[in-house]
Design an enzyme around this catalytic site. Structure first.
Site, short mmCIF file in Angstrom:
data_model
loop_
_atom_site.label_atom_id
_atom_site.label_comp_id
_atom_site.label_asym_id
_atom_site.label_seq_id
_atom_site.Cartn_x
_atom_site.Cartn_y
_atom_site.Cartn_z
N THR A 205 0.85 -1.19 0.00
CA THR A 205 0.00 0.00 0.00
C THR A 205 0.88 1.24 0.00
O THR A 205 2.10 1.16 0.19
CB THR A 205 -0.92 0.01 1.23
OG1 THR A 205 -0.10 0.09 2.41
CG2 THR A 205 -1.77 -1.24 1.28
N GLU B 296 -5.86 -3.87 -1.45
CA GLU B 296 -6.32 -5.01 -0.68
C GLU B 296 -7.43 -5.81 -1.37
O GLU B 296 -7.80 -6.88 -0.92
CB GLU B 296 -6.84 -4.54 0.69
CG GLU B 296 -5.77 -4.03 1.63
CD GLU B 296 -5.50 -2.54 1.51
OE1 GLU B 296 -5.02 -1.93 2.48
OE2 GLU B 296 -5.76 -1.96 0.41
N LYS C 209 -14.41 18.55 9.73
CA LYS C 209 -15.42 18.81 10.76
C LYS C 209 -15.37 20.29 11.12
O LYS C 209 -14.41 20.77 11.72
CB LYS C 209 -15.19 17.95 12.00
CG LYS C 209 -16.39 17.94 12.93
CD LYS C 209 -16.33 16.81 13.92
CE LYS C 209 -17.66 16.67 14.66
NZ LYS C 209 -17.65 15.53 15.61
N TRP D 257 -20.07 17.81 9.52
CA TRP D 257 -19.12 17.22 8.59
C TRP D 257 -19.27 17.83 7.20
O TRP D 257 -20.37 18.05 6.71
CB TRP D 257 -19.32 15.72 8.50
CG TRP D 257 -18.96 14.97 9.75
CD1 TRP D 257 -19.81 14.38 10.63
CD2 TRP D 257 -17.64 14.73 10.24
NE1 TRP D 257 -19.11 13.78 11.65
CE2 TRP D 257 -17.77 13.99 11.44
CE3 TRP D 257 -16.36 15.08 9.81
CZ2 TRP D 257 -16.68 13.59 12.19
CZ3 TRP D 257 -15.27 14.68 10.56
CH2 TRP D 257 -15.43 13.95 11.73
#
Length: 537
Positions: free
Chosen positions: A186, A329, A439, A444
């Site tokens: 990754t 993944e 935030k 949000w």
């Protein structure tokens, strides 16, 4: 009662031998105008098999590749796992620190490297004692090669090796389909890079997923161009899928030059191509200058494809960029976008909304969204927002030599770190990465939605929205924008453009204009680099 079917293993050796037997005449075309058949590629793979034996590379050893999209890299894609070794494709854009970390962590026994890329990796050679051999892949460059006994030439190695006789597939038993076949790391955005270790079984099943009709649907008549690098999550499975289907392959090298890529698409009558949005953005101004009438499917992934970009291609060549979603993944493709039969009578605006979604899961892939706090599964109503989790036979169940229990749920689902909605038809729509949400005043803000609104302005080529600390609101959005050549949009114009599209308190406090925005090693916009720059400023 068990069934009475043959327990034949699922292996990459089958992909190789199927192409060799059924599609021997099909082409593999490279950026250097080299044209080989699958039969010739398979012949090189048979010599590679014995060459690896002569180098003493044991079964299960990791074999690193540091290379662009080329015929020789394809031979390694096939020959390394078909001989029960593990292909470790290394990101050529890694920093020296990350490069040395993953080669050491993987314990690569041998590394194959493009000649033109040798200067990037050779300075690290003495800090990588696990690597016994460095094999240089000719790539048309005349880069100087150091005089060192560890360095070998790929073509010389192949030309002096006796070809492996017999069946690669015959060497595998049912149990062997679970052997490791490939290793990808990754990006390491939240810590050291983590290794995802694919099996033969998972790779073959993912390969079949790319052949699923109505999704990507690779088939024998296709000509497939993986622009996405072969070091980026197996080039999204396109090389293996093309060979399984019997499609021809076009491999563009390591160059993302728009004229080069579009020239290949036109000359080779490419039908299917896949790239990250930043590459499609670079190609967009030149698309109308090329005959792309053979194109039937353009795949975008790695990050959200702005609707305006997708519609640019639909207007120019009649083919939109189709959204996909996945991760290293997930081998990596999990969902494919686009409209289905139920949308035929929908309005143009409704169809545009469907195309903006990341799409439906491939067969055998299961997705769900859960409440971030409670872990309870949320309804598929298109409104509830939760953490996206995924499970399936080509989804990782752990990381290579790393304890990462927090990445998986108690019942074995992968926690993706993405926030998303799912609707009743199974369409996935990403809201944001959990770490990228802003935030502000207790509410949000989705950076993804805000970026999509800004990207819809015709002057905007690239945009990334990040959070900036604010003493009153805790965080406030700041938009980094790159304009097209000749674009003259101002902050005031962009603000006026997006005001009808988003809530007033979502509007960025500042627009920062740059000639170009920083990218990660896989070509995605790097918000980490922007956050670092913001802190320094």
């Amino acid at each position: 009662m068990d069934g009475l079917m043959q327990p034949r293993p699922l292996t990459i050796a089958h992909i190789l031998e199927r192409a060799e037997r059924l599609f021997a005449h099909k082409d593999v075309v490279t950026a250097s105008a080299e044209r080989l058949t699958y039969a010739e590629v398979a012949g090189h793979v048979r010599c590679l098999a014995t060459a690896l034996d002569s180098l003493g590379v044991p079964a299960g050893a990791r074999v690193g590749t540091f290379a662009g999209n080329s015929r020789r890299h394809l031979e390694l894609y096939l020959g390394v796992p078909a001989t029960k070794r593990v292909l470790h494709s290394i990101n050529i854009r890694l920093s020296a620190e990350h490069l040395e970390y993953i080669v050491t962590h993987a314990e690569d026994d041998v590394v194959f490297v493009d000649r033109g890329l040798l200067p990037r990796i050779w300075p690290s050679a003495d800090r990588l004692p696990c690597v016994r051999h460095w094999v240089v892949l000719p790539d048309g460059t005349d880069t100087a090669i150091p005089a060192d006994p560890r360095i070998l030439d790929y073509d010389e190695l192949i030309s002096t090796a006796a070809p492996f006789e017999g069946s690669f597939e015959g060497a595998f038993s049912l149990a062997d389909e679970n052997l490791a076949s490939g290793l990808c790391y990754t990006s390491g955005t939240t810590g050291p890079p983590k290794g995802v270790l694919y099996s033969h079984r998972s790779t073959v099943l993912h390969c079949l997923g790319t052949l699923a009709a109505g999704l990507i649907g690779l088939c024998e008549s296709d000509v497939v161009l993986p622009i996405v690098p072969m070091f980026h999550a197996n080039a999204w499975g396109l090389p293996y899928g093309a060979m399984m289907a019997g499609a021809s392959l076009v491999l563009p090298g390591a160059s993302a030059d728009p004229a080069h890529l579009l020239g290949l698409m036109e000359a080779e009558r490419v039908t299917v191509a896949g790239a990250v949005p930043t590459v499609w953005t670079g190609l967009a101004p030149l698309v109308r200058d090329h005959d792309l009438s053979a194109t039937r499917f353009l795949l975008g992934g790695g990050s959200a494809v702005p609707s305006a970009l997708s519609e640019t291609y639909r207007a120019a060549i009649g083919v939109p960029i189709t959204h996909s979603w996945g991760m290293t993944e997930i081998s990596p493709v999990g969902t494919i976008g686009g409209t289905r039969t139920q949308h035929r009578d929908a309005s143009a605006a409704e169809q545009l909304g469907v195309r903006a979604a990341q799409g439906q899961p491939l067969p055998l892939v299961n997705v769900r969204i859960v409440d971030v706090e409670t872990g309870e599964e949320l309804p598929r109503d298109g409104n509830a927002v939760g953490e996206l989790q995924v499970a399936g036979p080509w989804v990782a169940g752990g990381y290579f030599r790393v304890d990462a229990d927090g990445s998986f749920t108690a019942d074995g689902w992968l926690r993706t770190g993405d926030l998303a909605t799912l609707d009743a038809e199974g369409y996935l729509r990403l809201v944001d990465r959990m770490k990228d949400l802003i935030k502000s005043g207790g509410e949000w803000i989705s950076s993804v939605e805000l970026e999509a609104a800004i990207a819809s302005h015709p002057d905007v080529v690239e945009v990334a929205v990040i959070a900036r600390p604010d003493p009153r609101w805790m965080e406030r959005p700041v938009a980094y924008v790159a304009l097209r050549e000749g674009g003259a949009a101002t902050a005031e114009e962009l603000l006026a453009h997006i005001t009808p599209m988003v809530a007033k308190w979502w509007l960025p406090d500042e627009f920062v204009f740059r000639a170009t925005l920083p990218k990660t090693g896989t070509g995605k916009l790097s918000k980490i680099a922007l956050r670092d720059a913001a802190r320094i400023a």
